[in-house]
Design a protein around this motif. Structure first.
Motif, PDB file in Angstrom:
ATOM      1  N   GLU A  39       0.848  -1.400  -0.215  1.00  0.00           N
ATOM      2  CA  GLU A  39      -0.184  -0.364   0.059  1.00  0.00           C
ATOM      3  C   GLU A  39       0.851   1.434   0.161  1.00  0.00           C
ATOM      4  O   GLU A  39       2.212   1.300   0.244  1.00  0.00           O
ATOM      5  CB  GLU A  39      -0.614   0.358   1.035  1.00  0.00           C
ATOM      6  CG  GLU A  39      -0.900  -0.153   2.674  1.00  0.00           C
ATOM      7  CD  GLU A  39       0.446   1.023   3.565  1.00  0.00           C
ATOM      8  OE1 GLU A  39      -0.158   2.125   2.703  1.00  0.00           O
ATOM      9  OE2 GLU A  39       0.341   0.517   3.861  1.00  0.00           O
ATOM     10  N   TRP A  41       0.446   5.647   0.214  1.00  0.00           N
ATOM     11  CA  TRP A  41       0.068   6.729   0.248  1.00  0.00           C
ATOM     12  C   TRP A  41       0.119   8.381   0.086  1.00  0.00           C
ATOM     13  O   TRP A  41       1.733   8.747  -0.244  1.00  0.00           O
ATOM     14  CB  TRP A  41      -0.554   6.726   2.171  1.00  0.00           C
ATOM     15  CG  TRP A  41      -0.986   8.184   2.067  1.00  0.00           C
ATOM     16  CD1 TRP A  41      -2.222   8.088   2.508  1.00  0.00           C
ATOM     17  CD2 TRP A  41      -0.557   9.522   2.440  1.00  0.00           C
ATOM     18  NE1 TRP A  41      -2.989   9.042   2.931  1.00  0.00           N
ATOM     19  CE2 TRP A  41      -1.575  10.008   2.891  1.00  0.00           C
ATOM     20  CE3 TRP A  41       0.284   9.808   2.925  1.00  0.00           C
ATOM     21  CZ2 TRP A  41      -1.844  11.382   3.276  1.00  0.00           C
ATOM     22  CZ3 TRP A  41       0.489  11.114   3.220  1.00  0.00           C
ATOM     23  CH2 TRP A  41      -0.881  12.083   3.717  1.00  0.00           C
ATOM     24  N   SER A 120       5.897   8.335  -2.293  1.00  0.00           N
ATOM     25  CA  SER A 120       4.585   8.056  -1.812  1.00  0.00           C
ATOM     26  C   SER A 120       5.095   7.561  -0.295  1.00  0.00           C
ATOM     27  O   SER A 120       5.937   7.239  -0.273  1.00  0.00           O
ATOM     28  CB  SER A 120       3.560   7.116  -1.712  1.00  0.00           C
ATOM     29  OG  SER A 120       4.756   5.727  -2.409  1.00  0.00           O
TER      30      SER A 120
END
Length: 129
Positions: A39, A41, A120
């Motif tokens: 993941e 962000w 990120s």
């Protein structure tokens, strides 16, 4: 504002992530010897800033229908630092000589005249959906 057409349910998102973890995630862990991050962000402000940058630079090139493509990448392993997965986002433009509106989204090519975005944030340990 109406919900965008391509939204999926929370359950569908969980299913997609669970399928990734069962298949690719396990193989990456086996090959690398550690759990990699699944993941990434960005803040809304960072994405909006980048989208505005792409729209501006594309407009300067005469590209009327830019898009974005997301790629997986991996940082190099440096000493004790692990080689974690990352993503980068790159601008696209309609394929062909015409830089006009193109209704077929599949006919987009990377626009190498505009820099991609990276950096990120990733959760470690990874944050499950």
């Amino acid at each position: 504002m109406a919900k965008p057409e391509k939204c999926i349910t929370v359950e569908e998102a969980r299913d997609l992530q669970n399928n990734w973890k069962r298949t690719r995630g396990k193989e990456i862990e086996r090959g690398q010897g550690y759990v990699d991050t699944p993941e990434f962000w960005y803040s809304i402000a960072e994405l909006e800033e980048y989208i505005e940058y792409v729209k501006l630079k594309s407009g300067e090139q005469g590209v009327n229908n830019p898009g974005l493509r997301i790629y997986l990448g991996a940082y190099p392993s440096l000493g004790q630092k692990k080689s974690f997965t990352t993503i980068f986002i790159t601008p696209t433009m309609p394929m062909g000589d015409e830089k006009s509106l193109n209704e077929n989204e599949g006919e987009q090519v990377n626009n190498y005249e505009i820099d991609p975005i990276n950096e990120s944030q990733q959760g470690y340990p990874p944050i499950d959906y």
